[in-house]
Design a protein around this motif. Sequence first.
Motif, PDB file in Angstrom:
ATOM      1  N   LEU A 178    -103.775  47.177  35.734  1.00  0.00           N
ATOM      2  CA  LEU A 178    -103.184  48.141  35.227  1.00  0.00           C
ATOM      3  C   LEU A 178    -101.980  47.922  34.329  1.00  0.00           C
ATOM      4  N   GLY A 179    -101.763  46.549  34.414  1.00  0.00           N
ATOM      5  CA  GLY A 179    -100.392  45.854  33.768  1.00  0.00           C
ATOM      6  C   GLY A 179    -100.683  44.400  33.403  1.00  0.00           C
ATOM      7  N   ALA A 180    -100.274  44.067  32.099  1.00  0.00           N
ATOM      8  CA  ALA A 180    -100.180  42.858  31.660  1.00  0.00           C
ATOM      9  C   ALA A 180     -99.312  41.588  32.113  1.00  0.00           C
ATOM     10  N   GLY A 181     -99.556  40.649  32.138  1.00  0.00           N
ATOM     11  CA  GLY A 181     -98.798  39.456  32.804  1.00  0.00           C
ATOM     12  C   GLY A 181     -99.430  38.236  33.189  1.00  0.00           C
ATOM     13  N   SER A 182     -98.670  37.600  33.602  1.00  0.00           N
ATOM     14  CA  SER A 182     -99.288  36.249  34.244  1.00  0.00           C
ATOM     15  C   SER A 182     -98.983  36.349  35.599  1.00  0.00           C
ATOM     16  N   PHE A 183    -100.076  36.216  36.676  1.00  0.00           N
ATOM     17  CA  PHE A 183     -99.920  36.677  38.032  1.00  0.00           C
ATOM     18  C   PHE A 183    -100.166  35.308  38.799  1.00  0.00           C
ATOM     19  N   PRO A 184     -99.197  34.696  39.574  1.00  0.00           N
ATOM     20  CA  PRO A 184     -99.873  33.624  40.240  1.00  0.00           C
ATOM     21  C   PRO A 184    -100.387  34.192  41.589  1.00  0.00           C
ATOM     22  N   ILE A 185    -101.584  33.785  41.912  1.00  0.00           N
ATOM     23  CA  ILE A 185    -102.144  34.281  43.272  1.00  0.00           C
ATOM     24  C   ILE A 185    -102.116  33.503  44.383  1.00  0.00           C
ATOM     25  N   THR A 186    -101.482  33.448  45.372  1.00  0.00           N
ATOM     26  CA  THR A 186    -101.340  32.363  46.531  1.00  0.00           C
ATOM     27  C   THR A 186    -102.270  32.757  47.413  1.00  0.00           C
ATOM     28  N   ILE A 187    -103.103  31.899  48.013  1.00  0.00           N
ATOM     29  CA  ILE A 187    -104.071  31.947  49.009  1.00  0.00           C
ATOM     30  C   ILE A 187    -103.500  31.047  50.391  1.00  0.00           C
ATOM     31  N   ASN A 188    -103.239  32.053  51.326  1.00  0.00           N
ATOM     32  CA  ASN A 188    -102.720  31.075  52.374  1.00  0.00           C
ATOM     33  C   ASN A 188    -104.097  30.898  53.503  1.00  0.00           C
ATOM     34  N   ILE A 189    -104.268  29.653  53.947  1.00  0.00           N
ATOM     35  CA  ILE A 189    -105.188  29.036  54.834  1.00  0.00           C
ATOM     36  C   ILE A 189    -104.576  28.383  55.982  1.00  0.00           C
TER      37      ILE A 189
END
Length: 318
Positions: free
Chosen positions: A78-89
């Motif tokens: 629903l919103g524009a932009g650049s999104f860094p997605i962090t996956i913790n393991i």
Amino acid sequence: MTPPDATVGAYYTTDITFWLPPSFVDPGSGATVSFQQMTITGIAGLPFGIDMTPSEPSGVYYPQQSEYGCARLCGTPLGAGSFPITINILASVMVSGISIDVPQQFSIVLDVLPGSSSNNGFTFSPTTGCGSVTATFEALIDADPQPTTWLWDFGNGNTSILDLPPPQTFTGPGSYVITLGTTIGGHVLNSVSVTGVNGNWCGDVEEPNLPLVGCTGSPDLYFVLTDASGGTVTSSTFDNTTTATWDDLGIVLNNAPYSIAFYDEDVISQNDLLGTYNIPANGDGTYFINVAGGTTGSLSIDLEDLQFFLDQDTLVVF
């Protein structure tokens, strides 16, 4: 490494694949590492409207059985932009016969492009009329239970902070620009401090309890944060200390209730539980910890703006 771009208001789906080598050589030490288990402990930074679902519902993968896993990104952003997605393991590995649990994280970036429509945040009716128009409005973005606020400017001199504002009347011919700013907030765990621990860490191979001497060494402190679904986030470790502070955590608490458990990390013997604190769902503030007969500390939770959406549309009176 880079998923295809998404578009605001358009349904999106893509799969990411990760490789889990059963064994590899550690570039730092040159030791051969056997990769036994990977557990996804948390995912942060997803655009509002997008979810990530791992191929294993438990989030646990066994490289010795299969070298590959995957996860699906899907939803309607629903919103524009650049999104860094962090996956913790949490990686469980075997090195020279010793089992070690190592928290790690990696990131991918999802770019969300503006949609063809200028307005994905609200609806209104009617959109046109003659002489005078009375229209009703409804905000479309609501992140409940996360706090959501709205700020309307109807272009007729009136404003509102409600998701369902009162009907608005537009008199006289012209184009009226309606603007809605939607802010999604959230409670964020930003710091955790340990000011003292009980004696459960004493007596292991790593910290033996010697006759006439007592406990030798000090615990290696870390914490595990657990949400309502059983998802966890594991902190870094402070070695040989009874006090520690983790700052700038930025952990969004969007799946309450939460508990936080403190441990002494041991390489050979089993990790020692030093106490568990159930975090009250009382909002932001500083919470003081005193559990398990001597483990003390505090944690700080802040209410922060996490995402903002600005939408505009035009009502025309002829």
